[in-house]
Design an enzyme around this catalytic site. Structure first.
Site, PDB file in Angstrom:
ATOM      1  N   GLY A 115      15.848   1.768   1.491  1.00 47.19           N
ATOM      2  CA  GLY A 115      16.837   2.227   2.567  1.00 47.19           C
ATOM      3  C   GLY A 115      17.240   3.747   1.906  1.00 47.19           C
ATOM      4  N   CYS A 168      13.756  -0.852  -4.555  1.00 45.77           N
ATOM      5  CA  CYS A 168      14.521   0.518  -4.430  1.00 45.77           C
ATOM      6  C   CYS A 168      15.836   0.215  -4.141  1.00 45.77           C
ATOM      7  CB  CYS A 168      13.798   1.165  -3.444  1.00 45.77           C
ATOM      8  SG  CYS A 168      13.947   3.111  -3.791  1.00 45.77           S
ATOM      9  N   TYR A 169      16.417   0.612  -2.893  1.00 50.67           N
ATOM     10  CA  TYR A 169      17.770   0.479  -2.611  1.00 50.67           C
ATOM     11  C   TYR A 169      18.382  -1.093  -2.650  1.00 50.67           C
ATOM     12  CZ  TYR A 169      22.188   0.294   0.357  1.00 50.67           C
ATOM     13  OH  TYR A 169      23.394   0.171   0.750  1.00 50.67           O
ATOM     14  N   HIS A 177       8.088   0.970  -5.199  1.00 53.42           N
ATOM     15  CA  HIS A 177       7.672   0.474  -3.624  1.00 53.42           C
ATOM     16  C   HIS A 177       6.378  -0.392  -4.121  1.00 53.42           C
ATOM     17  CE1 HIS A 177      10.616   1.734  -1.337  1.00 53.42           C
ATOM     18  NE2 HIS A 177      10.699   3.097  -2.045  1.00 53.42           N
ATOM     19  N   GLU A 218       4.894  -2.395  -2.295  1.00 53.31           N
ATOM     20  CA  GLU A 218       4.294  -2.752  -0.864  1.00 53.31           C
ATOM     21  C   GLU A 218       3.258  -1.526  -0.648  1.00 53.31           C
ATOM     22  OE1 GLU A 218       8.074  -0.619   0.454  1.00 53.31           O
ATOM     23  OE2 GLU A 218       7.334  -1.965  -1.453  1.00 53.31           O
ATOM     24  N   ASP A 222      -4.349  -6.830  22.025  1.00 58.47           N
ATOM     25  CA  ASP A 222      -2.989  -7.557  22.181  1.00 58.47           C
ATOM     26  C   ASP A 222      -3.139  -8.471  23.503  1.00 58.47           C
ATOM     27  OD1 ASP A 222      -2.490  -6.336  20.094  1.00 58.47           O
ATOM     28  OD2 ASP A 222      -1.025  -4.808  20.995  1.00 58.47           O
ATOM     29  N   LYS A 245      -0.649  -6.540  14.019  1.00 60.06           N
ATOM     30  CA  LYS A 245      -2.098  -6.321  14.602  1.00 60.06           C
ATOM     31  C   LYS A 245      -2.984  -6.829  13.884  1.00 60.06           C
ATOM     32  CE  LYS A 245      -3.869  -3.620  17.995  1.00 60.06           C
ATOM     33  NZ  LYS A 245      -3.248  -3.500  19.278  1.00 60.06           N
TER      34      LYS A 245
END
Length: 511
Positions: free
Chosen positions: A53, A80-81, A170, A172, A228, A367
């Protein structure tokens, strides 16, 4: 089914964290940090991940958590945060970083203690993606330092007895080497994940839930032809068959053969499939219009009118189905007050259709998971992997006034571009690619004659989030084949250009 909760503190990569967890075959949901502790505990997660964040944990106005969250006995990974928040609440000290106290941004050489469960089986050295201006000056009692960089001794901390882990980088993002492996280690080595999240299981569960909910009721779905809405239609068709009515508004603004492909894809199910042929109506309304936003508004309004007319023929239905997916839910706000944003293919429809409830069978899927579910349901690959396509269709890829002749010209040119990309096996390296028929005409020579015809632009981008994008470096020989084929096979085009503008400053679409 096991669940991990991703607690959102406003970081830019929060959707990506959730996607990485799902890619490890573990179900997760993103929740706001404001979610009451009692609700989080009631969901019995096997683990939690605190996101990054933009705030500083020592700022009184920064997002915080109920300290009792650390007494639930649930493993926590702070990123992180989220790492600094954990340290802040458990007796550590976080301060503003300086050049001398580890303010780090970008790719950073990092060194790991691989006897820590988080880094088990990984290399002792690798590159991580840092983005932090604060520094853990003191780590809480009971925590060990398990990773460091040249500038920062507290890159990662852990208290394995309680299952608490924190990283300043990070994991990710793709820039962090073995980042997904670290997340997988947290899920499997620390949380004891079973890996029971698959699209096959989701299909079976969702079909049973839809069948139970709908009972003998009627379901109405506006089918746009995109991924979708098509997967939502297939899932509901699998559950309730002819109790489902799909209204496919064919506005004449789709790519080559797409209308026929959509209709063909649903022949395997015994449903009420209505294809409303409205090409003449839409072209008549668009005649003479050149302004992009005006085109969009006309198409949106006419779509609703056509859908309304078809819906009235059906009469009252019990459920209106929509293809809302998880990123729409996250972007629209989290927590008890979350609202789902409207979409171009169903925007405004609840005001016109007589129904009692909306069902959104894909609202917890990303997705890539929607595409996987489509395959599980037996939808053809051409539909599952369909390129992103704007609601107004080719109307905003024909610059200037819309005519059927221009649309047919663009349809064929766009098909050739996509065909050559497929033959070159470049689809996986290009996130969105298409052709644009400009309203610029120029002089050319074909055979012994002079021509004065349209310029066609090719556009291709690579992106992870479509918020920013870079133009694709398509090999010259592929561009050459595309150009040669289009000029030779498509009437009224004598010049091809390639758009090499990133987003920003440009947008992905031209209008």
């Amino acid at each position: 089914m096991q669940k991990v909760i991703v607690l959102d503190f406003g970081g830019q990569y929060n959707q990506l964290i959730a996607r990485r967890v799902r890619e490890c075959n573990v179900y997760c949901e993103v929740k706001s940090y404001t979610t009451p502790l009692s609700q989080l505990a009631s969901e019995k997660p096997i683990g939690m991940i605190f996101t990054g964040g933009p705030s500083s944990v020592y700022d009184p106005a920064s997002p915080q958590v109920d300290p009792a969250i650390f007494e639930l006995g649930i493993p926590i990974l702070g990123i992180c945060y989220g790492c600094q928040l954990m340290a802040h609440h458990l007796g550590g000290r976080v301060t503003a970083g300086t050049e001398d106290t580890a303010r780090e941004y970008g790719k950073t050489d990092t060194f790991f203690e691989t006897d820590c469960k988080l880094f088990k089986g990984l290399d002792k050295e690798g590159v991580t993606w840092m983005s932090h201006g604060d520094y853990m000056e003191k780590v809480p009692d009971g925590f060990s330092l398990v990773a460091h960089s040249a500038a920062c001794p507290t890159v990662a901390i852990c208290d394995e007895s309680r299952g608490f882990y924190g990283v300043q980088f990070h994991p990710e993002v793709n820039h962090t080497q073995h980042g997904t492996d670290m997340i997988r280690n947290f899920l499997y080595e620390v949380c004891g994940a079973a890996g029971d999240w698959t699209m096959g299981d989701y299909r079976d569960t969702a079909v049973a839930q839809i069948r139970e909910k709908v009972g003998d009721g009627k379901v109405l779905l506006a089918l746009s032809g995109g991924v979708d809405s098509s997967v939502a239609a297939a899932l509901i068709a699998e559950a309730v068959g002819k109790q489902l009515t799909c209204v496919f508004v064919d506005h004449g603004l789709m790519r080559l053969n797409e209308g026929d492909e959509v209709e063909a894809a649903f022949k395997k199910w015994d449903i009420n499939f209505i294809r409303a042929d409205a090409e003449e109506l839409f072209l008549g309304k668009l005649a003479g219009e050149t302004e992009p936003e005006r085109k969009r508004k006309i198409i949106g309004e006419e779509f609703i009118r056509v859908f309304e007319a078809e819906a009235k023929k059906i009469g009252k239905v019990d459920y209106l189905a929509q293809g809302t997916i998880y990123p729409d839910v996250i972007e629209s706000g989290l927590g008890a007050s979350a609202t789902i944003k409207s979409h171009h293919n169903v925007g405004g429809l609840p005001d016109y259709v007589d129904f009692k409830e909306i069902i959104e069978p894909l609202r917890m899927l990303f997705k890539d998971e929607v595409r996987g579910l489509g395959r599980e349901l037996g939808l053809p690959e051409y539909l599952v992997m369909r390129q992103p396509f704007p609601g107004p269709g080719l109307a905003i890829r024909v610059i200037g006034e819309i005519t059927k002749e221009k649309l047919d010209t663009l349809r064929l040119a766009d098909f050739i571009f996509r065909d050559e990309v497929a033959k070159a096996k470049l689809e996986d390296s290009m996130n969105q690619y298409f052709a644009v028929l400009t309203n610029m005409r120029s002089v050319g020579v074909m055979g012994d004659g002079r021509t004065y015809d349209y310029t066609l632009a090719l556009r291709s981008v690579t992106t992870t989030d479509f918020m920013t994008a870079d133009w694709t470096r398509i090999p010259y020989d592929v561009l050459d084949r595309v150009s040669t084929r289009i000029v030779n096979e498509v009437p009224h085009i004598n010049r091809i250009v390639y758009d090499i503008t990133s987003k920003p400053p440009a947008t992905i679409e031209w209008e």
